[in-house]
Design an enzyme around this catalytic site. Structure first.
Site, short mmCIF file in Angstrom:
data_model
loop_
_atom_site.label_atom_id
_atom_site.label_comp_id
_atom_site.label_asym_id
_atom_site.label_seq_id
_atom_site.Cartn_x
_atom_site.Cartn_y
_atom_site.Cartn_z
N PRO A 212 -2.27 89.18 52.13
CA PRO A 212 -2.14 89.83 54.05
C PRO A 212 -1.03 88.58 53.90
O PRO A 212 -1.95 87.34 54.78
CB PRO A 212 -3.69 89.38 53.87
CG PRO A 212 -4.50 87.84 53.47
CD PRO A 212 -3.40 88.75 52.33
N ASP A 388 -0.13 83.28 54.72
CA ASP A 388 -0.73 84.17 53.90
C ASP A 388 -1.99 84.20 55.11
O ASP A 388 -2.53 82.61 54.87
CB ASP A 388 -2.00 83.28 52.19
CG ASP A 388 -2.72 83.58 51.62
OD1 ASP A 388 -3.38 85.27 52.43
OD2 ASP A 388 -3.10 83.61 50.73
N HIS A 389 -2.55 85.13 55.26
CA HIS A 389 -3.43 84.70 56.80
C HIS A 389 -4.76 84.25 56.24
O HIS A 389 -5.37 83.92 56.96
CB HIS A 389 -3.48 86.70 57.22
CG HIS A 389 -3.84 85.88 58.71
ND1 HIS A 389 -4.98 85.26 59.45
CD2 HIS A 389 -3.66 86.56 59.77
CE1 HIS A 389 -4.40 84.84 60.75
NE2 HIS A 389 -3.57 86.07 60.90
N ARG A 390 -5.25 84.30 54.74
CA ARG A 390 -6.44 83.58 54.44
C ARG A 390 -6.56 82.04 54.36
O ARG A 390 -7.52 81.55 54.62
CB ARG A 390 -6.60 84.28 53.15
CG ARG A 390 -6.52 85.55 52.72
CD ARG A 390 -6.96 85.76 51.26
NE ARG A 390 -5.96 85.15 50.77
CZ ARG A 390 -5.68 85.61 49.74
NH1 ARG A 390 -6.62 85.84 48.73
NH2 ARG A 390 -4.65 85.08 48.67
N VAL A 391 -5.02 81.71 54.13
CA VAL A 391 -4.86 79.76 53.65
C VAL A 391 -4.12 79.65 55.75
O VAL A 391 -4.77 78.77 56.45
CB VAL A 391 -4.43 79.57 53.32
CG1 VAL A 391 -4.29 77.97 53.41
CG2 VAL A 391 -4.89 80.37 52.12
#
Length: 416
Positions: A212, A388-391
């Protein structure tokens, strides 16, 4: 990679070779690698000519010791004697063929008769030495032949029968015989993807699909950066190769910012974050057929000048495909600079499993309002951070860019 191209042989058949001596160059998807001899000996046989494709695990040459011949030559290829009864049976069969006046199979050219050493699957097949030799000459796969000898042993008669049935069976069109892909109306040409372009396409799908992305952009005051660069230039840095460039300042600032905000120096791994101890900086380098990302390991320990020298060396070898795989694998984040190509700003695609990538635009001279509310000429540079929106959350990315802006607008901090 699954295959490579044997670009050139540095030794020829019959040459003496030593362990560690370069014998050939093999081009992979991203680099041309030197292949070294694993031992001392004589280059007895070459199985793959220059320009030939090589799959992983293929044999490309044979290095023999003193008096040793390559498999498939002389007495080295002989197998244990076959049972006398079978020999007698085969001789009778051949005698009957001759009496009946059957034509003798035409011998194939020596180049076609040459074969690689038997593969493990072939060695497990029960077959007489004569049958193996005839199978190699006629291009018959022993695994496809049903043996009529003792315990299912494949005989010469079985091989010749298999060759005849193969000749009468409808042949599948070979890859070489396939018609070229038709060019549609309006198309000038259809160009097949190179190995590198295939890898790039695969990586882009892997990135934009499951990762994402979100983007943060800043415009920095590049005036102090340009002033520092001019000061170094006027001080006489020496040869062009020793000059510190604006890009070197950007790379050093990107590394130092990751040290100050270590949470961005991370990647997503299933149910956890992996935060890296070192800042392994990837540098996007455009080459003729695509893109390589050489990596400066532990860049936080390198000075501004050391980073500049490493970048020049890695970029040069990347463009000439003279890099080792470990030099362009890994990296904790990447910097891509298209400012030198006249691009004002752009958004880059993250290289998994990295957490972000920086896209650097060109320095532009524009009218700006100074602290006295006066319109003056200034220099601005656009930087976009793909995250990376997860990180990395928005606030964390903003914190990193704030530190990056501070360093680039105060470049003297990068010299200490």
């Amino acid at each position: 990679m699954t295959e490579g191209t044997l670009v050139s042989w540095k030794k020829k058949k019959g040459d003496k070779v030593s362990a560690g001596e370069v014998l050939a160059e093999i081009e992979t998807d991203k680099a041309t690698m030197e292949w070294e001899s694993p031992e001392d000996g004589t280059l007895t046989e070459i199985y793959v000519e220059e320009g030939g494709k090589v799959n992983i695990g293929d044999k490309i040459a044979f290095i023999g010791g003193k008096g040793e011949e390559a498999p498939g030559e002389g007495k080295k290829e002989e197998k244990p004697a076959e049972p006398k009864a079978e020999k007698k049976e085969e001789r009778k069969a051949e005698s009957k063929k001759e009496k009946k006046g059957k034509p003798v199979e035409a011998a194939v050219p020596a180049a076609q008769a040459a074969r690689l050493p038997p593969q493990p699957e072939e060695l497990r097949i029960k077959a007489s030495p004569v049958a193996r030799r005839i199978a190699a000459e006629l291009g018959v796969d022993l695994a496809s032949v049903k043996g009529t000898g003792p315990d299912g042993r494949v005989t010469e008669t079985d091989v010749r029968a298999g060759a005849k049935s193969k000749a009468t069976a409808p042949q599948k069109p070979s890859a070489a015989a396939k018609p070229a892909p038709s060019v549609k109306a309006g198309e000038g040409a259809r160009i097949q993807l190179s190995g590198m372009r295939k890898i790039i396409a695969q990586r882009l799908v892997e990135s934009l699909g499951p990762v994402p992305h979100f983007y943060l952009t800043i415009d920095i005051n590049a005036g102090p950066l340009m002033a520092s660069r001019e000061e170094l230039k006027s001080a006489g840095e020496g040869a062009d190769t020793a000059k510190i460039t604006v890009n070197d300042f950007v790379l050093k600032a990107a590394v130092q910012s990751a040290v100050k905000v270590p949470r961005v120096n991370a990647s997503f791994d299933g149910d956890a974050f992996v935060q890296y101890a070192d800042v392994d900086l990837g540098i996007a380098v455009a080459i003729e057929d695509g893109l390589l990302t050489p990596v400066i390991r532990a860049a936080q320990n390198k000075s501004l000048r050391e980073i500049g020298e490493l970048v020049k060396d890695l970029a040069s070898r990347a463009r000439n495909k003279r890099m080792k795989p470990e030099e362009f694998q890994g990296g904790t984040f990447t910097v891509s600079n298209l400012g030198g190509m006249g691009i004002d700003s752009f958004s880059a695609v993250i290289n998994p499993p990295q957490g972000f990538i920086l896209a650097i635009g060109k320095i532009t001279k524009v009218p700006v309002i100074d602290d006295s509310d006066q319109i003056v000429a200034g220099h601005r540079m656009s930087i976009t951070m793909s995250c990376d929106h997860r990180v990395i959350d928005g606030a964390l990315g903003a914190e990193y860019l704030q530190e990056l802006r501070h360093l680039l607008e105060n470049p003297a901090l990068l010299l200490v």
